[in-house]
Design an enzyme around this catalytic site. Structure first.
Site, PDB file in Angstrom:
ATOM      1  CE  LYS A 147      -1.092   1.963   4.384  1.00  0.00           C
ATOM      2  NZ  LYS A 147      -1.619   2.108   5.565  1.00  0.00           N
ATOM      3  CD  GLU A 215      -2.428   4.557  13.848  1.00  0.00           C
ATOM      4  OE1 GLU A 215      -1.236   4.103  13.655  1.00  0.00           O
ATOM      5  OE2 GLU A 215      -3.052   5.282  13.046  1.00  0.00           O
ATOM      6  CG  HIS A 239      -5.615  -0.906   6.784  1.00  0.00           C
ATOM      7  ND1 HIS A 239      -4.874  -2.145   6.092  1.00  0.00           N
ATOM      8  CD2 HIS A 239      -4.596  -0.338   7.379  1.00  0.00           C
ATOM      9  CE1 HIS A 239      -3.508  -1.453   5.867  1.00  0.00           C
ATOM     10  NE2 HIS A 239      -3.457  -0.393   6.464  1.00  0.00           N
TER      11      HIS A 239
HETATM   12  P1  NAP Z   1      11.951   3.743   2.207  1.00  0.00           P
HETATM   13  O1  NAP Z   1      12.386   3.549   3.595  1.00  0.00           O
HETATM   14  O2  NAP Z   1      11.884   5.068   1.831  1.00  0.00           O
HETATM   15  O3  NAP Z   1      12.602   2.734   1.140  1.00  0.00           O
HETATM   16  C1  NAP Z   1      12.590   2.662  -0.273  1.00  0.00           C
HETATM   17  C2  NAP Z   1      13.393   1.832  -0.759  1.00  0.00           C
HETATM   18  O4  NAP Z   1      13.460   1.881  -2.127  1.00  0.00           O
HETATM   19  C3  NAP Z   1      14.940   1.974  -0.171  1.00  0.00           C
HETATM   20  O5  NAP Z   1      15.325   0.510   0.022  1.00  0.00           O
HETATM   21  C4  NAP Z   1      15.500   2.525  -1.463  1.00  0.00           C
HETATM   22  O6  NAP Z   1      16.720   2.393  -1.382  1.00  0.00           O
HETATM   23  C5  NAP Z   1      14.637   1.964  -2.522  1.00  0.00           C
HETATM   24  N1  NAP Z   1      14.771   2.726  -3.854  1.00  0.00           N
HETATM   25  C6  NAP Z   1      14.266   3.883  -3.788  1.00  0.00           C
HETATM   26  N2  NAP Z   1      14.307   4.264  -5.273  1.00  0.00           N
HETATM   27  C7  NAP Z   1      14.856   3.197  -5.899  1.00  0.00           C
HETATM   28  C8  NAP Z   1      14.960   2.992  -7.371  1.00  0.00           C
HETATM   29  N3  NAP Z   1      15.146   4.115  -8.172  1.00  0.00           N
HETATM   30  N4  NAP Z   1      15.521   1.950  -7.576  1.00  0.00           N
HETATM   31  C9  NAP Z   1      15.672   0.903  -6.693  1.00  0.00           C
HETATM   32  N5  NAP Z   1      15.520   1.115  -5.488  1.00  0.00           N
HETATM   33  C10 NAP Z   1      14.989   2.406  -5.067  1.00  0.00           C
HETATM   34  O7  NAP Z   1      10.240   3.203   2.064  1.00  0.00           O
HETATM   35  P2  NAP Z   1       9.501   2.067   3.067  1.00  0.00           P
HETATM   36  O8  NAP Z   1       9.035   2.687   4.047  1.00  0.00           O
HETATM   37  O9  NAP Z   1      10.422   0.971   2.927  1.00  0.00           O
HETATM   38  O10 NAP Z   1       8.355   1.673   2.053  1.00  0.00           O
HETATM   39  C11 NAP Z   1       8.367   0.978   0.755  1.00  0.00           C
HETATM   40  C12 NAP Z   1       7.093   0.807   0.324  1.00  0.00           C
HETATM   41  O11 NAP Z   1       6.185   0.126   1.256  1.00  0.00           O
HETATM   42  C13 NAP Z   1       6.356   2.043  -0.105  1.00  0.00           C
HETATM   43  O12 NAP Z   1       5.452   1.835  -0.985  1.00  0.00           O
HETATM   44  C14 NAP Z   1       5.496   2.420   1.183  1.00  0.00           C
HETATM   45  O13 NAP Z   1       4.406   3.144   0.781  1.00  0.00           O
HETATM   46  C15 NAP Z   1       5.053   1.024   1.364  1.00  0.00           C
HETATM   47  N6  NAP Z   1       4.647   0.748   2.738  1.00  0.00           N
HETATM   48  C16 NAP Z   1       5.791   1.042   4.058  1.00  0.00           C
HETATM   49  C17 NAP Z   1       5.297   0.899   5.142  1.00  0.00           C
HETATM   50  C18 NAP Z   1       6.314   1.042   6.544  1.00  0.00           C
HETATM   51  O14 NAP Z   1       5.960   0.993   7.530  1.00  0.00           O
HETATM   52  N7  NAP Z   1       7.458   1.526   5.924  1.00  0.00           N
HETATM   53  C19 NAP Z   1       4.162   0.233   5.627  1.00  0.00           C
HETATM   54  C20 NAP Z   1       3.156  -0.151   4.624  1.00  0.00           C
HETATM   55  C21 NAP Z   1       3.586   0.120   3.293  1.00  0.00           C
HETATM   56  P3  NAP Z   1      18.055   2.969  -2.059  1.00  0.00           P
HETATM   57  O15 NAP Z   1      17.893   4.375  -1.727  1.00  0.00           O
HETATM   58  O16 NAP Z   1      19.235   2.400  -1.631  1.00  0.00           O
HETATM   59  O17 NAP Z   1      17.973   2.860  -3.613  1.00  0.00           O
END
Ligand code: NAP
Length: 482
Positions: A147, A215, A239
């Protein structure tokens, strides 16, 4: 009771965004736990992929640190080095050309191949395109997407179209981690594995349903993301909608992915448009800590950190039984529950009915997952026939002899389902689109009315107006408490 662990087939799981927050907090710890539990075969591989330059040893170190940070009892480090032996890394830019040939060489064709798109949705198209171009995926590969799946119907359709260019619907696993929660699945077991509830499960016997996801935290560091989204998009469209569907759907003919999802889809399509007077939106105020407007650094923001809605379903089963949904941040307690309030008995034989209350079935999703049924009994003692309520209370952890740590996290279960190829707990493309088709006019309505969210004090149960939403109907919200 010890839960049975059935190992899945060996797999290669590529985590795009393998250095991101979600990978560190949920995906990697979840995989480690499944490894230690004996569910993830040792000849499986987890390949992190992101732009950061790192070699295999560097990423293994990165993973070990994430596990230490997010698994409190990792001190025992059971199986840690074996688990790390399954970890690999390839530096790849989703929008660039480097790294793809290397990834192709590292993934095997003779095991289950899954690709977790844990990156911004704007990159889904690039990833799908390049995986295809480099022959890394085929008709048996699976993709997992996170999401938010769109911010309205148009963007959700675009994402579906982007994925459909290279993947069949049976290959796409759209995560709603709520569906991976033990109790959420138990909703289906309770409803469809017991004769007791189903005959009463309709508007003839159920007065109303309350779904609460509260929350205590604010928007934290996600301020600018959250401000573009709000509680309706971030929580309700996905959700709370999924919870509503599981409560309201007809029995599927079989516990089969499409049979279950067909029934959920029918519920979403039967939802009435929500009337403006049935929506209350709020923003938490400052109170020692910054308020919502400061947290998102946007003094003019009209985005809601709280929403309550009265939702009606126009079908034979539910006509006349409203579903009240509410979710918000900085509320009194962190709790998620579904409360089903039954109607009064048609006739009372007890004079005065002192102490009488309706039966309420509460399904607690967190904390302390379990069920509680309020029943009326006679107040003990010789003081005449007075009624009192007692809870038939079941904590799943107590009943099943498991500690909270033994109940798999939603992500663990969902990732294992991806490997097993079971889509039951994942949202189908048409389901997501139908949910947006319902949510869009609600959001457009308040935007057109220039509606401003009401302020509410942190640590309360939300704006006062939300109380009126139920008072007006002669009902009351349940208290928000842990
Ligand atoms: P994040 O911490 O910003 O991580 C983003 C990831 O994507 C990093 O590993 C980054 O690594 C990589 N990335 C960015 N640009 C890239 C590119 N051009 N090519 C390849 N890799 C790339 O984000 P996140 O919180 O993990 O979230 C990831 C996804 O899950 C999103 O869609 C978010 O909405 C969803 N989500 C997250 C959560 C949560 O709790 N965090 C919950 C629900 C959903 P590099 O910078 O090394 O490339």
């Amino acid at each position: 009771m010890v839960s049975r662990v059935i190992p899945v087939d060996p797999f290669d799981l590529v985590i795009f965004g393998g250095t991101g927050d979600l990978a560190r907090r949920k995906i990697l710890p979840g995989l480690y736990r499944r490894f230690v539990a004996g569910q993830m075969p040792a000849d499986s591989r987890i390949i992190g992929a992101a732009r950061s330059e790192m070699d295999q040893a560097g990423y293994r170190q990165f993973v070990a640190e994430a596990l230490r940070e997010f698994i409190p009892d990792l001190r025992r480090a059971e199986g840690l080095s074996d688990f790390l032996g399954t970890i690999d890394y390839v530096a790849i830019d989703a929008q660039g050309d480097g790294g793809w040939a290397e990834l192709a060489g590292r993934t095997r064709k003779d095991v289950v191949r899954a690709f977790y798109f844990s990156v911004a949705p704007a990159l889904f198209g690039d990833l799908a395109e390049r995986l295809h171009q480099h022959g890394i995926t085929d008709a048996s590969s699976r993709v997992v997407v996170e999401k938010p799946f769109g911010r309205d119907l148009a963007t959700a359709r675009d994402l579906n179209a982007v994925l459909a260019r290279h993947f069949d619907e049976t290959q796409i696993y759209r995560i709603d981690h709520y569906l991976g929660k033990e109790t959420v699945q138990n909703l289906m077991a309770v409803r469809f594995a017991n004769i007791l509830f189903e005959p009463l499960w309709n508007s003839q016997f159920i007065d109303h349903v309350q779904i609460t996801v509260a929350e205590t935290v604010g928007v934290g560091g996600r301020g600018s993301y959250y401000d573009r989204s709000g509680a309706m998009r971030d929580m309700v469209q996905n959700h709370l909608m999924q919870l509503l569907c599981l409560i309201a759907m007809e029995p599927p003919y079989r516990f089969d992915p499409d049979a279950v999802r067909d029934e959920k889809l029918k519920v979403i399509r039967a939802l009435d448009p929500v009337r403006p007077e049935d929506i209350v939106r709020g923003q938490y105020l400052a109170n020692g800590q910054p308020g919502y407007l400061e947290d998102v650094e946007n003094p003019a923001s009209r985005t809601e950190s709280y929403i309550a809605l009265k939702v009606c379903i126009s079908n034979w089963r539910w006509k006349g039984t409203p579903f009240y949904l509410r979710t918000g941040k900085r509320l009194r307690a962190r709790t998620s529950e579904i409360a089903i309030t039954f109607r009064e008995p048609p006739h009372s034989i007890f004079e005065g009915e002192e102490g009488w209350k309706e039966n309420v079935l509460v399904i607690r999703l967190q904390p302390n997952e379990g069920m509680n049924l309020r029943v009326m009994i006679k107040e003990p003692g010789p003081g005449g026939m007075r009624l009192t309520e007692v809870p038939l209370d079941m904590s799943f952890a107590d009943a099943l002899g498991e500690t909270g740590a033994d109940i798999p996290d939603a992500y663990e279960r969902l990732i294992m389902d991806v490997i097993r190829g079971n889509q039951t707990l994942f949202m189908r493309g048409d389901e997501v689109e139908a949910a947006w088709a319902w949510a869009d006019p609600v959001i457009e309505g308040w935007e057109a009315r220039d509606d401003r969210p009401r302020g509410y004090d942190p640590g309360t149960s939300g704006p006062e107006d939300a109380l009126m939403l139920l008072h007006r109907d002669g009902r009351r919200w349940r208290e928000i408490r842990e």
